[in-house]
Design a protein around this motif. Structure first.
Motif, PDB file in Angstrom:
ATOM      1  N   SER A  51       0.842  -1.206   0.000  1.00  0.00           N
ATOM      2  CA  SER A  51       0.000   0.000   0.000  1.00  0.00           C
ATOM      3  C   SER A  51       0.873   1.251   0.000  1.00  0.00           C
ATOM      4  N   ARG A  52       0.250   2.382  -0.116  1.00  0.00           N
ATOM      5  CA  ARG A  52       0.964   3.669  -0.081  1.00  0.00           C
ATOM      6  C   ARG A  52       1.643   3.905   1.262  1.00  0.00           C
ATOM      7  N   PHE A  53       1.234   3.180   2.319  1.00  0.00           N
ATOM      8  CA  PHE A  53       1.791   3.373   3.657  1.00  0.00           C
ATOM      9  C   PHE A  53       3.050   2.537   3.881  1.00  0.00           C
ATOM     10  N   GLY A  54       3.239   1.478   3.094  1.00  0.00           N
ATOM     11  CA  GLY A  54       4.448   0.676   3.168  1.00  0.00           C
ATOM     12  C   GLY A  54       4.493  -0.336   4.301  1.00  0.00           C
ATOM     13  N   ARG A  55       3.535  -0.251   5.196  1.00  0.00           N
ATOM     14  CA  ARG A  55       3.438  -1.210   6.295  1.00  0.00           C
ATOM     15  C   ARG A  55       2.073  -1.069   6.959  1.00  0.00           C
ATOM     16  N   LEU A  56       1.815  -1.960   7.889  1.00  0.00           N
ATOM     17  CA  LEU A  56       0.543  -1.984   8.603  1.00  0.00           C
ATOM     18  C   LEU A  56       0.305  -0.639   9.307  1.00  0.00           C
TER      19      LEU A  56
END
Length: 147
Positions: A51-56
């Motif tokens: 995702s765009r966040f790169g992690r949870l």
């Protein structure tokens, strides 16, 4: 200090109570999201990495709910008659697992009613990450016992 009722003279307006080290574990984030916000970047580590966040990341309201339950209710819970509103809730940056966040909690506005023996308080919640960046801000207005 734990309050049984609110004395407007003893609640400092615009002077925050600071609560440090609010941490959400990966397990807490996944469990909360499975129940309330089952988006892939909240419940699946592999999907979150893509995702765009790169992690949870935590579901938006999760850090507020944890702080309210574990920090604010033990301090003010016996004074609360009712919640009245949540306003201007801003999700400014993601909340990551196993990261300590700081809450600045302060009274913004007090409206005492001596005749009815209650007080309406607008509380401001501001959450900060370890880089001192605000990640979330909201206002909660609630009705409290008046002393």
């Amino acid at each position: 200090m734990v309050y049984d009722s609110i004395d407007p003279e003893k609640i400092p307006v615009e002077k925050p109570w600071i609560f440090e080290s609010i941490i959400l574990s990966e397990e807490e984030i996944i469990d909360f999201a499975k129940n309330f916000d089952p988006l892939p970047f909240h419940i699946d580590k592999t999907a979150a990495q893509q995702s765009r966040f790169g992690r949870l990341i935590a579901s938006g309201p999760h850090i507020f709910i944890k702080a309210h339950k574990e920090l604010i209710i033990p301090k003010l819970g016996s004074t609360i008659i009712a919640g009245l509103s949540i306003d201007q809730w801003q999700f400014l940056k993601p909340v990551y697992p196993d990261t300590p966040y700081t809450l600045h909690f302060l009274a913004q506005k007090l409206k005492p009613n001596r005749e009815k023996k209650h007080i309406v308080i607008t509380w401001q919640y501001e959450f900060f990450n370890p880089d001192h960046e605000m990640v979330q801000k909201l206002f909660v207005t609630s009705l409290h016992n008046f002393s």
